[in-house]
Design a protein around this motif. Structure first.
Motif, short mmCIF file in Angstrom:
data_model
loop_
_atom_site.label_atom_id
_atom_site.label_comp_id
_atom_site.label_asym_id
_atom_site.label_seq_id
_atom_site.Cartn_x
_atom_site.Cartn_y
_atom_site.Cartn_z
N MET A 1 0.85 -1.18 0.00
CA MET A 1 0.00 0.00 0.00
C MET A 1 0.89 1.24 0.00
O MET A 1 1.75 1.39 0.85
N SER A 2 0.71 2.12 -0.98
CA SER A 2 1.54 3.32 -1.03
C SER A 2 0.92 4.39 -0.12
O SER A 2 -0.29 4.54 -0.05
N ILE A 3 1.79 5.10 0.56
CA ILE A 3 1.34 6.14 1.50
C ILE A 3 1.43 7.47 0.80
O ILE A 3 2.51 7.88 0.35
N GLU A 4 0.30 8.16 0.70
CA GLU A 4 0.25 9.44 0.00
C GLU A 4 -0.07 10.56 0.97
O GLU A 4 -0.84 10.38 1.92
N VAL A 5 0.50 11.73 0.72
CA VAL A 5 0.25 12.89 1.54
C VAL A 5 -1.23 13.25 1.48
O VAL A 5 -1.84 13.28 0.41
N GLY A 6 -1.83 13.49 2.66
CA GLY A 6 -3.23 13.85 2.72
C GLY A 6 -4.15 12.69 3.05
O GLY A 6 -5.31 12.90 3.38
N SER A 7 -3.65 11.46 2.98
CA SER A 7 -4.51 10.31 3.25
C SER A 7 -4.62 10.07 4.76
O SER A 7 -3.68 10.31 5.51
N LYS A 8 -5.80 9.61 5.18
CA LYS A 8 -6.03 9.27 6.58
C LYS A 8 -5.93 7.76 6.73
O LYS A 8 -6.50 7.01 5.95
N LEU A 9 -5.19 7.34 7.75
CA LEU A 9 -4.94 5.92 7.96
C LEU A 9 -5.13 5.56 9.43
O LEU A 9 -5.02 6.42 10.31
N GLN A 10 -5.37 4.27 9.69
CA GLN A 10 -5.39 3.75 11.05
C GLN A 10 -4.00 3.22 11.34
O GLN A 10 -3.38 2.57 10.50
N GLY A 11 -3.51 3.50 12.54
CA GLY A 11 -2.19 3.03 12.91
C GLY A 11 -2.15 2.65 14.37
O GLY A 11 -3.08 2.92 15.13
#
Length: 159
Positions: A1-11
């Motif tokens: 999964m690529s991480i993009e600026v502005g995306s919201k993720l669970q961590g």
């Protein structure tokens, strides 16, 4: 999964330091939530807000070339548009005049106050410097006189 600026993720919080918290993201990568991005108010001790193993929602703020991922919990919270910061309430000024317009500073519209109303031109740099020199010499002589009077006059030393 690529991480993009502005995306919201669970961590998941994997580590806490005095400057922030490390959060493991989906895909195994880890990012840092700086202490200033944990909450909207001042955070003195990050342990009051986060615990290791806690699930958090984060927003990706930046991804650097060397792989470092900057995260924010504060920006991940859903807020209605325009509520980034409440407007400052206007209060009457002590002088009774209406308050100055907001926006301050000298910008394209801030610094130009229109033509001068007095008939004297603005003093030149040389005029300002000579006035400063005169004032400075007057102050120095006043200080010198005061210290001489405390010592007994004319620089005489007590023996």
């Amino acid at each position: 999964m690529s991480i993009e600026v502005g995306s919201k993720l669970q961590g998941k919080v994997t580590g806490i330091t005095n400057f922030g918290a490390f959060v493991e993201l989906p895909g195994g990568s880890t990012g840092l939530v700086h202490i200033s991005e944990v909450a909207d108010n001042y955070v003195k001790d990050i342990n009051e807000f986060l615990k290791v193993g806690e699930e958090v929602t984060v927003k990706v703020v930046n991804v650097e070339k060397d792989g470092k991922i900057g995260l924010s919990i504060r920006k991940a919270k859903d807020r209605p548009e325009g509520s980034e910061r409440p407007a400052r309430p206007s209060r009457p000024s002590p002088s009774g005049r209406p308050p100055r317009p907001q926006g301050g500073g000298r910008g394209p519209q801030g610094g130009n106050r229109g033509p001068r109303t007095n008939s004297r031109p603005a003093p030149s740099f040389e005029d300002k410097m000579s006035r400063f020199l005169k004032d400075s010499e007057e102050r120095l002589s006043t200080i010198k006189r005061q210290t001489e009077s405390k010592r007994g006059g004319r620089g005489a030393r007590r023996g």
